[in-house]
Each structure stands twice: as C-alpha cells, then as structure tokens.
Write a protein that holds these residues in place. Sequence first.
Motif, PDB file in Angstrom:
ATOM      1  N   GLU A  55       4.676 -14.514  -4.573  1.00  0.00           N
ATOM      2  CA  GLU A  55       3.732 -14.701  -5.681  1.00  0.00           C
ATOM      3  C   GLU A  55       4.045 -13.751  -6.827  1.00  0.00           C
ATOM      4  OE1 GLU A  55      -0.305 -16.163  -3.324  1.00  0.00           O
ATOM      5  OE2 GLU A  55      -0.232 -14.137  -4.143  1.00  0.00           O
ATOM      6  N   ASP A  56       4.256 -12.476  -6.497  1.00  0.00           N
ATOM      7  CA  ASP A  56       4.520 -11.473  -7.532  1.00  0.00           C
ATOM      8  C   ASP A  56       5.777 -11.789  -8.331  1.00  0.00           C
ATOM      9  OD1 ASP A  56       2.267 -10.065  -6.878  1.00  0.00           O
ATOM     10  OD2 ASP A  56       3.313  -8.506  -5.741  1.00  0.00           O
ATOM     11  N   SER A  57       6.786 -12.349  -7.662  1.00  0.00           N
ATOM     12  CA  SER A  57       8.038 -12.666  -8.350  1.00  0.00           C
ATOM     13  C   SER A  57       8.048 -14.100  -8.887  1.00  0.00           C
ATOM     14  CB  SER A  57       9.226 -12.426  -7.415  1.00  0.00           C
ATOM     15  OG  SER A  57       9.145 -13.275  -6.289  1.00  0.00           O
ATOM     16  N   LYS A  58       6.885 -14.745  -8.865  1.00  0.00           N
ATOM     17  CA  LYS A  58       6.714 -16.105  -9.417  1.00  0.00           C
ATOM     18  C   LYS A  58       7.628 -17.133  -8.741  1.00  0.00           C
ATOM     19  CE  LYS A  58       3.976 -14.567 -12.761  1.00  0.00           C
ATOM     20  NZ  LYS A  58       2.997 -13.718 -12.155  1.00  0.00           N
ATOM     21  N   GLN A  59       7.930 -16.907  -7.453  1.00  0.00           N
ATOM     22  CA  GLN A  59       8.721 -17.869  -6.684  1.00  0.00           C
ATOM     23  C   GLN A  59       7.767 -18.802  -5.940  1.00  0.00           C
ATOM     24  OE1 GLN A  59      11.985 -16.201  -4.360  1.00  0.00           O
ATOM     25  NE2 GLN A  59      11.694 -14.267  -5.453  1.00  0.00           N
ATOM     26  N   SER A  60       8.258 -19.980  -5.642  1.00  0.00           N
ATOM     27  CA  SER A  60       7.404 -20.931  -4.923  1.00  0.00           C
ATOM     28  C   SER A  60       7.289 -20.520  -3.455  1.00  0.00           C
ATOM     29  CB  SER A  60       7.946 -22.348  -5.045  1.00  0.00           C
ATOM     30  OG  SER A  60       9.216 -22.422  -4.454  1.00  0.00           O
ATOM     31  N   ILE A  61       6.141 -20.831  -2.894  1.00  0.00           N
ATOM     32  CA  ILE A  61       5.884 -20.541  -1.489  1.00  0.00           C
ATOM     33  C   ILE A  61       6.267 -21.788  -0.696  1.00  0.00           C
ATOM     34  CG2 ILE A  61       4.101 -19.985   0.207  1.00  0.00           C
ATOM     35  CD1 ILE A  61       2.644 -18.557  -2.170  1.00  0.00           C
ATOM     36  N   PRO A  62       7.180 -21.635   0.275  1.00  0.00           N
ATOM     37  CA  PRO A  62       7.641 -22.801   1.022  1.00  0.00           C
ATOM     38  C   PRO A  62       6.512 -23.490   1.793  1.00  0.00           C
ATOM     39  CG  PRO A  62       8.907 -20.833   1.612  1.00  0.00           C
ATOM     40  CD  PRO A  62       7.780 -20.396   0.747  1.00  0.00           C
ATOM     41  N   GLN A  63       6.635 -24.786   1.923  1.00  0.00           N
ATOM     42  CA  GLN A  63       5.700 -25.544   2.746  1.00  0.00           C
ATOM     43  C   GLN A  63       6.042 -25.309   4.216  1.00  0.00           C
ATOM     44  OE1 GLN A  63       3.035 -27.505   1.853  1.00  0.00           O
ATOM     45  NE2 GLN A  63       3.398 -26.586  -0.155  1.00  0.00           N
ATOM     46  N   PRO A  64       5.048 -25.231   5.078  1.00  0.00           N
ATOM     47  CA  PRO A  64       5.327 -25.068   6.509  1.00  0.00           C
ATOM     48  C   PRO A  64       6.039 -26.302   7.068  1.00  0.00           C
ATOM     49  CG  PRO A  64       3.007 -24.618   6.013  1.00  0.00           C
ATOM     50  CD  PRO A  64       3.621 -25.194   4.775  1.00  0.00           C
ATOM     51  N   SER A  65       6.983 -26.066   7.955  1.00  0.00           N
ATOM     52  CA  SER A  65       7.711 -27.164   8.598  1.00  0.00           C
ATOM     53  C   SER A  65       6.826 -27.905   9.585  1.00  0.00           C
ATOM     54  CB  SER A  65       8.916 -26.619   9.379  1.00  0.00           C
ATOM     55  OG  SER A  65       9.874 -26.094   8.523  1.00  0.00           O
ATOM     56  N   GLU A  66       7.155 -29.149   9.777  1.00  0.00           N
ATOM     57  CA  GLU A  66       6.540 -29.913  10.860  1.00  0.00           C
ATOM     58  C   GLU A  66       7.171 -29.432  12.168  1.00  0.00           C
ATOM     59  OE1 GLU A  66       4.106 -32.164  10.651  1.00  0.00           O
ATOM     60  OE2 GLU A  66       3.992 -31.833   8.481  1.00  0.00           O
ATOM     61  N   ILE A  67       6.396 -29.410  13.235  1.00  0.00           N
ATOM     62  CA  ILE A  67       6.895 -28.917  14.526  1.00  0.00           C
ATOM     63  C   ILE A  67       8.162 -29.648  14.958  1.00  0.00           C
ATOM     64  CG2 ILE A  67       6.398 -28.833  16.996  1.00  0.00           C
ATOM     65  CD1 ILE A  67       3.594 -28.078  16.394  1.00  0.00           C
ATOM     66  N   ASP A  68       8.188 -30.940  14.774  1.00  0.00           N
ATOM     67  CA  ASP A  68       9.339 -31.742  15.219  1.00  0.00           C
ATOM     68  C   ASP A  68      10.620 -31.399  14.467  1.00  0.00           C
ATOM     69  OD1 ASP A  68       7.644 -33.012  16.993  1.00  0.00           O
ATOM     70  OD2 ASP A  68       7.296 -34.729  15.664  1.00  0.00           O
ATOM     71  N   ASN A  69      10.507 -30.740  13.328  1.00  0.00           N
ATOM     72  CA  ASN A  69      11.684 -30.398  12.530  1.00  0.00           C
ATOM     73  C   ASN A  69      12.206 -28.989  12.797  1.00  0.00           C
ATOM     74  OD1 ASN A  69      11.452 -32.906  11.310  1.00  0.00           O
ATOM     75  ND2 ASN A  69      10.253 -32.122   9.610  1.00  0.00           N
ATOM     76  N   ILE A  70      11.585 -28.277  13.727  1.00  0.00           N
ATOM     77  CA  ILE A  70      12.004 -26.912  14.042  1.00  0.00           C
ATOM     78  C   ILE A  70      12.898 -26.945  15.280  1.00  0.00           C
ATOM     79  CG2 ILE A  70      11.249 -24.595  14.701  1.00  0.00           C
ATOM     80  CD1 ILE A  70       8.602 -25.221  13.214  1.00  0.00           C
ATOM     81  N   GLU A  71      14.103 -26.423  15.113  1.00  0.00           N
ATOM     82  CA  GLU A  71      15.055 -26.409  16.225  1.00  0.00           C
ATOM     83  C   GLU A  71      14.895 -25.117  17.028  1.00  0.00           C
ATOM     84  OE1 GLU A  71      19.861 -26.339  16.786  1.00  0.00           O
ATOM     85  OE2 GLU A  71      19.028 -27.487  15.106  1.00  0.00           O
ATOM     86  N   LEU A  72      14.742 -25.276  18.332  1.00  0.00           N
ATOM     87  CA  LEU A  72      14.636 -24.125  19.225  1.00  0.00           C
ATOM     88  C   LEU A  72      15.986 -23.900  19.890  1.00  0.00           C
ATOM     89  CD1 LEU A  72      11.152 -24.907  20.831  1.00  0.00           C
ATOM     90  CD2 LEU A  72      11.667 -23.435  18.877  1.00  0.00           C
ATOM     91  N   ASN A  73      16.357 -22.627  20.052  1.00  0.00           N
ATOM     92  CA  ASN A  73      17.673 -22.290  20.602  1.00  0.00           C
ATOM     93  C   ASN A  73      17.705 -22.225  22.112  1.00  0.00           C
ATOM     94  OD1 ASN A  73      18.802 -22.034  18.006  1.00  0.00           O
ATOM     95  ND2 ASN A  73      17.973 -19.964  17.837  1.00  0.00           N
TER      96      ASN A  73
END
Length: 142
Positions: A55-73
Amino acid sequence: MSKDHHIYPVVVEKSDNGVALYFPDIAGTAVLAPDIQTAIKEAKNMLVDRILELEDSKQSIPQPSEIDNIELNDSSDRIVFVEVFLPPYRDAAANKAVTINCTAPLWLRDAGKAAGLNFSQLLQNATKEALGIRNEDLTKLK
C-alpha cells in the motif's frame, strides 16, 4: 473482500526444525517456526507488514489464489488460511514515533534543557499549530 479485510491461503510444510509457511501469492513471505501456533502468528504479522508495504509503495495487492491452483510439493503439505483486518495495524503505523533531526543554536538547546523542556513535544505542538490541527480533531479520527 474490502481493502481492510484480507484472507490468504498459506502453505504449511514440515521442516527439520518445526514448520515452514509461505503465502504463494505474496513474494518474500517465508516463515520458519518451531510449532504451528508460532508459525501462524508470525505469518499473520508478515502478511500485515507486506500488505502495508505494498500500500505504501502504491503497488497492487495480489488476489488470493484459489485452492485448486496452489501446487503442493509434498503429500504432507497443507493449506490453511490467514485472515487480517488492517485498520488497527494502520493506526499503529501512523502513530509510530519517528526521529526528526532539528537544528537550533547551542544556547537555545542548553536553555531549553535547563528549563526541562521536552523538545519532541514542543516540535509536535508547533507543527500541529502550523498545520491548523487541534487535539480535538485528532480524537475524532480515532
């Protein structure tokens, strides 16, 4: 989700010394902790810090990923959610005391010290007066 309220997925992994967590949507958010309770607290604080930095650096805040799009190792990895409400953190950051370097003649500094003056308070009061800010105005903001 409002700009004040955020819920992000965080990946929890087992580590040799406890647990490791990271937010897949926000760079630079790895946490290592001895147990899950400590890790979640540290992750929450890190999430708050990173969002406020963005916010302070006027950058956009990413949208949270959908669970199905998160890769687990690893099959033991898990996804949990961390929720933050930012106004209390913003208020604390806005009222954090900062150092201001001020120059004055030596005799004035010495006289002020001898009189027991609080230079920080004097500078704050003079700055508020110069800006037309009254203490009553500040209490309305809280």
